[in-house]
Design an enzyme around this catalytic site. Structure first.
Site, short mmCIF file in Angstrom:
data_model
loop_
_atom_site.label_atom_id
_atom_site.label_comp_id
_atom_site.label_asym_id
_atom_site.label_seq_id
_atom_site.Cartn_x
_atom_site.Cartn_y
_atom_site.Cartn_z
N ASP A 13 0.81 -1.22 0.00
CA ASP A 13 0.00 0.00 0.00
C ASP A 13 0.84 1.27 0.00
O ASP A 13 0.44 2.30 0.54
CB ASP A 13 -0.95 0.02 1.21
CG ASP A 13 -1.92 -1.13 1.18
OD1 ASP A 13 -2.29 -1.57 0.07
OD2 ASP A 13 -2.32 -1.61 2.26
N LYS A 16 1.86 2.22 -5.08
CA LYS A 16 2.40 1.68 -6.35
C LYS A 16 1.48 2.01 -7.52
O LYS A 16 1.95 2.33 -8.61
CB LYS A 16 2.56 0.15 -6.25
CG LYS A 16 3.55 -0.29 -5.18
CD LYS A 16 3.59 -1.79 -5.02
CE LYS A 16 2.31 -2.38 -4.44
NZ LYS A 16 2.04 -2.01 -3.04
N GLY A 40 -4.64 -4.02 -3.87
CA GLY A 40 -5.63 -2.98 -4.16
C GLY A 40 -4.84 -1.75 -4.52
O GLY A 40 -4.19 -1.15 -3.67
N HIS A 41 -4.82 -1.41 -5.80
CA HIS A 41 -4.01 -0.29 -6.28
C HIS A 41 -4.95 0.85 -6.68
O HIS A 41 -5.78 0.69 -7.57
CB HIS A 41 -3.12 -0.74 -7.44
CG HIS A 41 -2.12 -1.78 -7.04
ND1 HIS A 41 -1.23 -2.34 -7.91
CD2 HIS A 41 -1.86 -2.35 -5.83
CE1 HIS A 41 -0.47 -3.22 -7.26
NE2 HIS A 41 -0.84 -3.25 -6.00
N GLN A 225 1.89 -6.03 -3.37
CA GLN A 225 2.33 -6.16 -1.98
C GLN A 225 3.63 -5.37 -1.77
O GLN A 225 3.86 -4.41 -2.47
CB GLN A 225 2.49 -7.64 -1.58
CG GLN A 225 1.17 -8.41 -1.49
CD GLN A 225 0.56 -8.79 -2.82
OE1 GLN A 225 1.19 -9.41 -3.65
NE2 GLN A 225 -0.68 -8.41 -3.04
N GLY A 303 -10.79 -2.71 3.50
CA GLY A 303 -11.33 -1.60 4.30
C GLY A 303 -10.80 -1.59 5.73
O GLY A 303 -11.20 -0.74 6.54
N SER A 414 5.61 12.15 -4.20
CA SER A 414 4.18 12.30 -4.41
C SER A 414 3.60 13.07 -3.23
O SER A 414 3.85 12.75 -2.07
CB SER A 414 3.55 10.90 -4.53
OG SER A 414 2.16 11.01 -4.56
P1 GDP Z 1 -0.78 0.48 -3.56
O1 GDP Z 1 -1.42 -0.79 -3.13
O2 GDP Z 1 0.69 0.49 -3.30
O3 GDP Z 1 -1.11 0.86 -4.98
O4 GDP Z 1 -1.38 1.62 -2.62
P2 GDP Z 1 -2.94 1.80 -2.24
O5 GDP Z 1 -3.69 2.28 -3.42
O6 GDP Z 1 -3.45 0.59 -1.55
O7 GDP Z 1 -2.84 2.90 -1.12
C1 GDP Z 1 -2.29 4.17 -1.36
C2 GDP Z 1 -3.38 5.24 -1.08
O8 GDP Z 1 -2.77 6.50 -0.98
C3 GDP Z 1 -4.40 5.36 -2.17
O9 GDP Z 1 -5.63 5.72 -1.60
C4 GDP Z 1 -3.86 6.50 -3.04
O10 GDP Z 1 -4.89 7.20 -3.74
C5 GDP Z 1 -3.26 7.38 -1.99
N1 GDP Z 1 -2.09 8.16 -2.39
C6 GDP Z 1 -1.08 7.80 -3.24
N2 GDP Z 1 -0.12 8.74 -3.26
C7 GDP Z 1 -0.52 9.69 -2.40
C8 GDP Z 1 0.07 10.92 -1.93
O11 GDP Z 1 1.17 11.29 -2.30
N3 GDP Z 1 -0.64 11.64 -1.02
C9 GDP Z 1 -1.85 11.25 -0.55
N4 GDP Z 1 -2.46 12.01 0.35
N5 GDP Z 1 -2.44 10.11 -0.96
C10 GDP Z 1 -1.77 9.33 -1.86
P1 IMO Z 2 -0.95 -4.05 -2.36
O1 IMO Z 2 -0.51 -4.59 -3.69
C1 IMO Z 2 -0.93 -4.52 1.96
C2 IMO Z 2 -1.06 -8.62 3.50
C3 IMO Z 2 -2.31 -9.04 4.24
C4 IMO Z 2 -1.70 -10.02 5.23
C5 IMO Z 2 -0.64 -10.72 4.39
C6 IMO Z 2 -1.10 -12.04 3.76
O2 IMO Z 2 -2.23 -3.30 -2.42
O3 IMO Z 2 0.15 -3.29 -1.70
P2 IMO Z 2 -2.70 -12.64 1.73
O4 IMO Z 2 -4.15 -12.33 1.51
O5 IMO Z 2 -1.79 -12.14 0.68
O6 IMO Z 2 -2.47 -14.09 2.03
O7 IMO Z 2 -2.34 -11.86 3.09
O8 IMO Z 2 -0.30 -9.81 3.36
N1 IMO Z 2 -1.30 -8.08 2.13
C7 IMO Z 2 -1.21 -6.79 1.82
N2 IMO Z 2 -0.98 -5.70 2.60
N3 IMO Z 2 -1.06 -4.37 0.62
C8 IMO Z 2 -1.26 -5.45 -0.16
O9 IMO Z 2 -1.28 -5.37 -1.50
C9 IMO Z 2 -1.39 -6.72 0.43
N4 IMO Z 2 -1.60 -7.97 -0.05
C10 IMO Z 2 -1.54 -8.79 1.00
O10 IMO Z 2 -2.91 -7.94 4.89
O11 IMO Z 2 -1.04 -9.34 6.25
MG MG Z 3 -2.92 -1.46 -1.86
#
Ligand code: GDP
Ligand code: IMO
Ligand code: MG
Length: 431
Positions: A13, A16, A40-41, A225, A303, A414
């Site tokens: 998270d 990416k 979840g991207h 991840q 969530g 960012s």
């Molecule tokens: P990922 O799984 O690595 O793609 O990251 P996620 O999408 O799960 O979580 C990143 C969250 O931060 C998302 O809600 C993005 O919209 C938000 N986000 C990304 N870059 C920034 C930033 O520079 N500032 C803020 N405030 N939010 C960001």
């Molecule tokens: P993105 O790509 C954050 C975590 C889960 C749990 C562990 C194992 O959005 O960064 P799993 O369902 O893979 O067997 O869970 O890995 N996990 C993540 N945490 N971002 C993710 O993906 C994750 N994908 C799995 O919360 O701790």
């Molecule tokens: Mg994510």
């Protein structure tokens, strides 16, 4: 040769999705190679939010190809619903824009059921998985009993493999976990219909990518991840079931390491984690809650509130060790505005001894106490900055200090979720 890997340098998270969306402009193809819909991207483009679990984050760029390679575990129901949602928002008009590996392993209902009941049985020792069936699906892949995308379009093979698998899985579900069994006929017909719908997307993705690369196409590999969730290099057993690090993207896509021109690690300006496992800089106080609120730190997939803490330099140094990073994309720097001081973990204390590196064993990592360096914070909002020089001096000092502590150049910053809230200091596709 400009094929670039973008991967998470922390516990997932990191942002990416946003970084991949930005770099897609300079690439021709975006490929996912690891994980599944545990990812979840999130992308925010002109005020519209998109969350991708399986489809690569380059898909909003019309004309750029997106590829799901065979290292990915695919839940066909989730993939089809993502395809439908995109089409309803006027994207993916040309089915050719998306390609899926015929060899990708398929997540079936018994994988999801087993993931859930196993976690329940573990109680407070649970991993905190996303309950998407990821672990059980990768287990079948390694056990050589998995069902792959190509099997979904062959009714006889699918029936045989499904029957064999269900015999054991239903035995486990019913007799060991006391859970409901999965029905054979309805699962078979459901998955045959998924096969029909997925058929136009299925190809040999390794052949496709290598031919395109040989023709001069630039590929952006999108990690899922984070480094510390890697099955080999993460905080085992509190990890996911795939190799999230740079080598894993090569294995998963069938594109050799010698064809990769650079690796960018994405790291938040602080750090978060969902699920269980060690987290030395975790904050349990008001400051942690402030970061969670300002950063909207709630999982894009489940969530769940994300655990939040200060930037942990040894964690990112480790990511540099195993991925050899050419640059860091530092995200969510804007979230730290308004804090009177910011802390960075520079090392740990384990059993009274200072340690510069992430401890090898889980028990040592769990007992590691962070050694902090405190820095002056900044009040200013950052989201309008477009160049490094636009940032307050204190913020610039923070960024420079992170570069020193991690030993990696921060090539992108960012400062908001939107595409344009980005400072590109060095472009890996042009470097
Ligand atoms: P990922 O799984 O690595 O793609 O990251 P996620 O999408 O799960 O979580 C990143 C969250 O931060 C998302 O809600 C993005 O919209 C938000 N986000 C990304 N870059 C920034 C930033 O520079 N500032 C803020 N405030 N939010 C960001
Ligand atoms: P993105 O790509 C954050 C975590 C889960 C749990 C562990 C194992 O959005 O960064 P799993 O369902 O893979 O067997 O869970 O890995 N996990 C993540 N945490 N971002 C993710 O993906 C994750 N994908 C799995 O919360 O701790
Ligand atoms: Mg994510």
């Amino acid at each position: 040769m400009k094929n670039i890997i973008v991967l998470g340098a922390q516990w997932g998270d990191e942002g990416k999705g946003k970084v991949v969306d930005i770099y897609t402009e300079f690439a021709d193809i975006v490929a996912r190679a690891t994980g599944g819909n545990n990812a979840g991207h999130t992308l925010v483009v002109r005020g519209e939010k998109y969350i991708f679990h399986l489809i690569p984050s380059g898909i909003l760029h019309r004309g750029k190809k997106c590829v799901i390679t065979n290292g990915v575990v695919v839940d066909p129901k989730v993939l089809l619903s993502e395809i439908d949602k995109l089409k309803s928002r006027d994207y993916l008009k040309d089915d050719d824009q998306l390609r899926v590996s015929s060899l990708a392993h398929i997540i079936l209902p018994y994988h999801i059921a087993l993931d859930r009941v196993r976690e329940e049985k573990l109680g407070n020792r649970k991993i905190g998985t996303t309950a998407r069936g990821i672990g059980p699906c990768y287990e079948d892949k390694v056990a050589r009993t998995g069902i792959r995308a190509c099997d979904l379009v062959d009714p006889d093979i699918l029936a045989e493999k499904l029957r064999d698998n269900l015999e054991l899985k239903n035995f486990l579900l019913k007799n060991y976990y006391g859970a409901e069994e999965i029905d054979f006929p309805s699962t078979l017909s459901e998955h045959l219909s998924y096969g029909e719908r997925l058929k136009p997307y299925l190809i040999d993705t390794s052949l496709f990518l290598n031919e395109e690369i040989n023709r001069g196409a630039k590929v952006l590999f999108e990690g899922a991840q984070g480094t510390h969730l890697d099955i080999d290099h993460g905080t085992y057993p509190f990890v996911t079931s795939s190799n999230t690090t740079a080598g894993g993207l090569c294995t998963g896509s069938g594109v050799a390491p010698t064809k990769i021109g650079g690796v960018i690690g994405v790291a938040k300006a602080y750090i978060t984690r969902v699920g269980s496992g060690p987290f030395p800089t975790e904050l349990f106080d008001d400051e942690g809650q402030k970061i969670r609120d300002r950063g909207c730190e709630y999982g894009s997939t489940t969530g769940r509130p994300r655990r939040c803490g200060w930037f942990d330099a040894p964690v990112v140094r480790y990511a540099n060790r195993v991925n050899a990073l050419n640059g860091i994309a530092l995200t969510k720097l804007d979230v730290l505005s308004g804090l009177p001081r910011v802390k960075v973990c520079v090392a740990y204390e384990v059993g009274g001894v200072r340690r510069e590196e992430v401890p090898l064993t889980l028990s040592e990592f769990e007992g590691a106490r962070p050694v902090y360096e405190e820095m002056e914070g900044w009040k200013e909002e950052l989201s309008d900055a477009r160049e490094f020089g636009d940032l307050p001096k204190t913020t610039q000092r923070y960024v420079r200090r992170l570069e020193e502590l991690t030993g990696v150049e921060i090539s992108m910053i960012s400062i908001g979720a939107e595409r344009n809230q980005t400072i590109i200091r060095k472009n890996p596709f042009r470097a």
